[in-house]
Design a protein around this motif. Sequence first.
Motif, PDB file in Angstrom:
ATOM      1  N   ARG A 292      93.115  75.099  68.543  1.00 40.25           N
ATOM      2  CA  ARG A 292      93.781  73.964  69.186  1.00 40.25           C
ATOM      3  C   ARG A 292      92.832  73.291  70.170  1.00 40.25           C
ATOM      4  NH1 ARG A 292      98.453  77.481  71.618  1.00 40.25           N
ATOM      5  NH2 ARG A 292      96.638  78.795  71.878  1.00 40.25           N
ATOM      6  N   GLY A 293      93.087  72.017  70.411  1.00 41.20           N
ATOM      7  CA  GLY A 293      92.279  71.325  71.395  1.00 41.20           C
ATOM      8  C   GLY A 293      92.587  71.744  72.814  1.00 41.20           C
ATOM      9  N   TYR A 294      93.852  72.103  73.073  1.00 39.38           N
ATOM     10  CA  TYR A 294      94.244  72.334  74.462  1.00 39.38           C
ATOM     11  C   TYR A 294      94.084  73.787  74.912  1.00 39.38           C
ATOM     12  CZ  TYR A 294      98.887  74.030  72.873  1.00 39.38           C
ATOM     13  OH  TYR A 294      99.921  74.726  72.291  1.00 39.38           O
ATOM     14  N   ALA A 295      93.613  74.672  74.049  1.00 41.61           N
ATOM     15  CA  ALA A 295      93.454  76.072  74.446  1.00 41.61           C
ATOM     16  C   ALA A 295      92.243  76.666  73.743  1.00 41.61           C
ATOM     17  CB  ALA A 295      94.714  76.872  74.097  1.00 41.61           C
ATOM     18  N   PRO A 296      91.515  77.547  74.426  1.00 42.63           N
ATOM     19  CA  PRO A 296      90.318  78.127  73.805  1.00 42.63           C
ATOM     20  C   PRO A 296      90.622  79.222  72.792  1.00 42.63           C
ATOM     21  CG  PRO A 296      90.623  79.029  75.999  1.00 42.63           C
ATOM     22  CD  PRO A 296      91.667  77.959  75.827  1.00 42.63           C
ATOM     23  N   ASP A 297      91.814  79.800  72.864  1.00 45.48           N
ATOM     24  CA  ASP A 297      92.127  80.902  71.961  1.00 45.48           C
ATOM     25  C   ASP A 297      92.643  80.374  70.625  1.00 45.48           C
ATOM     26  OD1 ASP A 297      94.470  79.912  73.070  1.00 45.48           O
ATOM     27  OD2 ASP A 297      95.526  81.817  72.874  1.00 45.48           O
ATOM     28  N   ILE A 298      92.838  81.282  69.702  1.00 44.64           N
ATOM     29  CA  ILE A 298      93.353  80.933  68.374  1.00 44.64           C
ATOM     30  C   ILE A 298      94.872  80.935  68.410  1.00 44.64           C
ATOM     31  CG2 ILE A 298      93.535  81.743  65.988  1.00 44.64           C
ATOM     32  CD1 ILE A 298      90.732  82.863  66.263  1.00 44.64           C
ATOM     33  N   GLU A 299      95.487  79.924  67.825  1.00 45.99           N
ATOM     34  CA  GLU A 299      96.941  79.936  67.636  1.00 45.99           C
ATOM     35  C   GLU A 299      97.203  80.883  66.481  1.00 45.99           C
ATOM     36  OE1 GLU A 299      99.733  80.017  66.338  1.00 45.99           O
ATOM     37  OE2 GLU A 299     100.957  78.264  66.624  1.00 45.99           O
ATOM     38  N   SER A 300      97.859  81.996  66.764  1.00 42.46           N
ATOM     39  CA  SER A 300      97.846  83.137  65.847  1.00 42.46           C
ATOM     40  C   SER A 300      99.188  83.424  65.199  1.00 42.46           C
ATOM     41  CB  SER A 300      97.363  84.381  66.592  1.00 42.46           C
ATOM     42  OG  SER A 300      98.161  84.613  67.739  1.00 42.46           O
TER      43      SER A 300
END
Length: 804
Positions: free
Chosen positions: A579-587
């Motif tokens: 995602r653009g708004y978070a560094p982690d993976i949308e899981s």
Amino acid sequence: MFSIPTLLPVLSRISGGLLLVAALSQCTSPDKPKDLTPAPAIDFNQEWQFAKDIDTVVTPSFFVKTADSAAQWKVVSLPHTAQIEPVVTDKKQWQGTCFYRKFFQVAATDSGKRVALHFGAAMHTADVYLNGKRLQRHLGGYLPFTVDISHQLKFGQENCLVVKLNNQDNPDVPPGKPLKDLDFNFYSGLYREVQLLVQDKVYITDPVQAGRPAGGGILLHYENVSPQSATLQVQTDVQNDAAQAQPVQVRATLLDAKGTEIGKIENKEVNIAAGAFGKVSQQLTIPKPQLWSPETPYLYRLVVEVLREGKVIDRQEVKTGVRTIRFATDGFYLNGQKLRLRGTNRHQEYPYLGYALSDNAQYRDAWQIREAGFNFVRCSHYPPSPAFLEACDELGILVMNSIPGWQFFGDADFQKNSLQDVRDMVRRDRNHPSIVLWESSLNETDMSKPYMEQTHAAVHEELPWKEGVYTCGWMDYAYDVFIPARQHRKAPDYWNKYAGKKPLFLCEYGDWEYYAHNAGFNQTAYAGLKESERTSRQLRGQGERALAQQALNFQEAHNDNYRSPAVGDANWLMFDYKRGYAPDIESSGIADIFRLPKFAYYFYQSQYGPINAPHGFGKPMVFIANYWQPTSSKQVVVYSNCDEVELSLNGKVVARQRPDKNNFSDQLPHPPFTFTLPNYTLGTLRAVGYYQSKKAAQMERRTPRAAQSIKLSYARNGKDLVGGQNDAVFLYASVVDENGTVVPDAINSVRFNAKGGELIGNNPVKAEAGIATILLKMPPRQGSAQLSATADGLASATLTVGSE
């Protein structure tokens, strides 16, 4: 347009063009086309040069081949991304200006022809220059555009094409929302193929470039469809760029899947004026048609040829499927039969490569969606690659095609560009039998009523038929089908009491109601769980308990959706993504970003069949959702589409039983099977599925022992790795014990090596849940790759991957 009298060809003037209506009788001429192979566009994807992080002004030096100029350029091929992005990073995705250039020649003997460039997509503002002159600007990163270069081209000499791309935030270009606030990434580059078209001055137009409602290119429509017969209406748009009027005929030939001619028709010769276009309407009858469906995705081939004085001067081929669709409040009907839509959502990105996927990679994603038991996919939240839609046609996946947008409604320029996206999406994709819904709505966006009315009307203007055309939107206003997400209403009822007048389809479920609302309505089962354990957002590496919880969430929500009047649903989602708004993976994917399945993948697979569908989809299956190690639950859940499952431990039968009966499974076609074991004993669990009292499927799950070696494999998923097309596959290094069982808590650092292939990704890379992954790309003119993987303390592995 398609109410055509059975008369001799009729000529009538229409807005700048000519309408040519062909006689409807089947052509009885014994002459067959000598060659029914479509004239291919010229592959223009090799030997490009690329530069970024340089002065953003296009200067004369860009167009000359000098040592100083060449120093800043890197040789690349398409599809290409401007930046290889890490999977997880604290840094933002690259945004900026980049350049592509290509030196090429077109033979002097082609100087009398039309020459154009077709760009599959470019992210997202593209300026196209040829030999120092800017020819065109295109706004929008997901849909194609064509640039006519006939007048600027130097025939018989070297030419220089330069494409300037910018993917920085732009509120006028959908999706419009700044990347730092967006729930997906829009990546950079010429990430789809480019074709060079060298054509006669009389040619079949491109529907997007033509820019005419219900016009341009080849437009197909079926009427009077039944098992006995079907009528195919063919409209062909022919352009004359010559200086004089041209005599033209159009011949349409329909072939079955084996290449046997089903029908042929040819209009009488007519003249198209200089600079004008003609619409040729023809009709073919198909006796006893093979109807297209997920279980029988039968495709015909329609070859359309343009002739002048008996010579073929242009030719296109369209694959087409015969089917009827109808959405009603009581269900979705395909070919007159009610069909429950079992769906998922898909983002098209790959790790590292962003959007720069080969056609084969697009096919592999579709293959996994079908293998997981789904018959429907929503293209969230933008139009996908045509190759993905072609795969859906071939594999039998129904599609909701969607315009770019998410939680952003811009000003007049944004709305104008978004409306153009609607039209361009329909014009590009209108002939795909897989597409049953057009999401001409901006997802989760507070749109104005005039905008919704215009985007709904645009689809119906582009496809002006009384039946079989359906728009959809997340607001219950202008569109034909209402597609809210499950979380847009609250527990415990969600949409179960919806009493609206439109067909209802739940376009997202299984994630947000557990992530933000924490527990859906399953409060008792959630007692004692941490908030992070309640969510459906679970990485593979978070362990067996997390994966079981995610699968249970999807099961509970999917089961409850059957209590609503919805004609189907689509879970959120198929693959993990960035995602653009978070560094982690949308899981919340049922497979991870590397396309490795989680437990939930097999829950959905168990909801399909058992049947004998093409490619083995829907066959009897069993899956043990348990690693069977000391920390595992003594409740062993088995997913299966069989009638009964027998579970044994170390050869001793635990139980043979029928599916579960509880509030989380009472609506499912195939509830799971839950077995309770009194205690843990190291060894082998074996599940056997029985269908109609006969053994139909089985699976073993061995207790993982100490890691001993590496096992290499790659994700073929219906397509071999191909050289010269920027094709890439996932290469998996599994950490296994002496029995070949993957060690699910292994996090060994694995180093990959390749001879004959290019590795893309972190190297070495840590294993997640016992598997380390990297991408393997096959360069041009290389037939195979010899691969190896090593890790400290483990026996290494080798693998040879061949290329077509």
